[in-house]
Design a protein around this motif. Structure first.
Motif, PDB file in Angstrom:
ATOM      1  N   THR A  94      -6.657   0.566   6.278  1.00 57.12           N
ATOM      2  CA  THR A  94      -6.077  -0.604   5.626  1.00 57.12           C
ATOM      3  C   THR A  94      -5.536  -1.576   6.662  1.00 57.12           C
TER       4      THR A  94
ATOM      5  N   THR B 228      -6.203  -6.884  -1.004  1.00 59.08           N
ATOM      6  CA  THR B 228      -5.218  -5.803  -1.127  1.00 59.08           C
ATOM      7  C   THR B 228      -5.435  -5.046  -2.430  1.00 59.08           C
TER       8      THR B 228
ATOM      9  N   MET C 230       0.829  -1.201   0.000  1.00 59.92           N
ATOM     10  CA  MET C 230       0.000   0.000   0.000  1.00 59.92           C
ATOM     11  C   MET C 230       0.866   1.255   0.000  1.00 59.92           C
TER      12      MET C 230
ATOM     13  N   ARG D 208      -9.102   3.048  -2.237  1.00 59.83           N
ATOM     14  CA  ARG D 208      -8.744   3.864  -1.073  1.00 59.83           C
ATOM     15  C   ARG D 208      -8.571   5.323  -1.437  1.00 59.83           C
TER      16      ARG D 208
ATOM     17  N   LEU E 195      -8.383  -2.824  -1.975  1.00 56.69           N
ATOM     18  CA  LEU E 195      -8.044  -1.667  -1.143  1.00 56.69           C
ATOM     19  C   LEU E 195      -7.214  -0.645  -1.924  1.00 56.69           C
TER      20      LEU E 195
END
Length: 195
Positions: free
Chosen positions: A181, A166, A97, A173, A169
């Motif tokens: 997260t 993931t 991320m 996001r 996200l």
């Protein structure tokens, strides 16, 4: 500024890091070749000397960050038996991320030429989610053999669920929401690992 005609060490990474700073500070709309080279303290034409244009640059930035994330996921193998399984996996997710800022991912997806170049890179074998999933599966199998996760666990399904979440996200996001997260990943890992 670097003198004209003098090689700049790690130029590619210097430009990538500069682009990430521009996007983080000023937003995706501010990302121009000149903004990047000014932030990197390079000559105005340097980016176009090494990349066909801004779209190729953005795609290469994304491909580079995916490759970095895949290498980090492969490093899980060295953590077998150390820490907690959930903690080790959470670290991989949070690193991914962080390596792929929301604004950069969005920029690569909204610029058709950048999106095409990125897709072509993945089709040519550049590491992406599949490489990360493979590394997570391999790690989970090793932890299973070490007795740290139940013998009946479907390691491939766990890896797919984690990497798929993931991906979701990453694509949905907002910038600066890593706390969400982390909490989401913790809840998911508790379900997937049965704890």
């Amino acid at each position: 500024m670097s003198p004209r005609g003098v090689a700049i060490p790690d130029l590619r990474e210097r430009l990538f890091a500069a682009a990430e700073r521009v996007v983080a500070r000023d937003g995706a709309a501010a990302l121009t070749s000149r903004a990047i080279t000014a932030e990197a303290d390079c000559g105005k034409g340097v980016l176009h000397t090494h990349f066909a244009g801004l779209d190729e640059f953005v795609a290469e930035l994304l491909l580079d960050r995916f490759a970095r994330s895949a290498r980090q996921a492969e490093a899980l193998e060295a953590k077998v038996g150390e820490g907690t399984v959930a903690g080790n996996l959470q670290e991989v997710v949070l690193n991914l991320m962080e390596a792929l800022p929301a604004a950069v991912v969005g920029l690569a997806m909204t610029r058709p030429a950048a999106a095409l170049h990125t897709r072509e890179g993945f089709q040519s074998g550049a590491p992406a989610f599949d490489a990360i999933q493979h590394a997570v599966t391999t790690y989970l199998q090793a932890e299973q053999h070490a007795g740290r996760i139940p013998a009946g666990s479907d390691t491939g399904a766990i890896a797919l669920a984690l990497v798929g979440t993931t991906h979701h996200l990453l694509m949905t996001r907002s910038p600066g929401r890593t706390a969400d997260t982390g909490a989401t990943t913790q809840r998911l890992l508790a379900v997937l690992l049965g704890g």
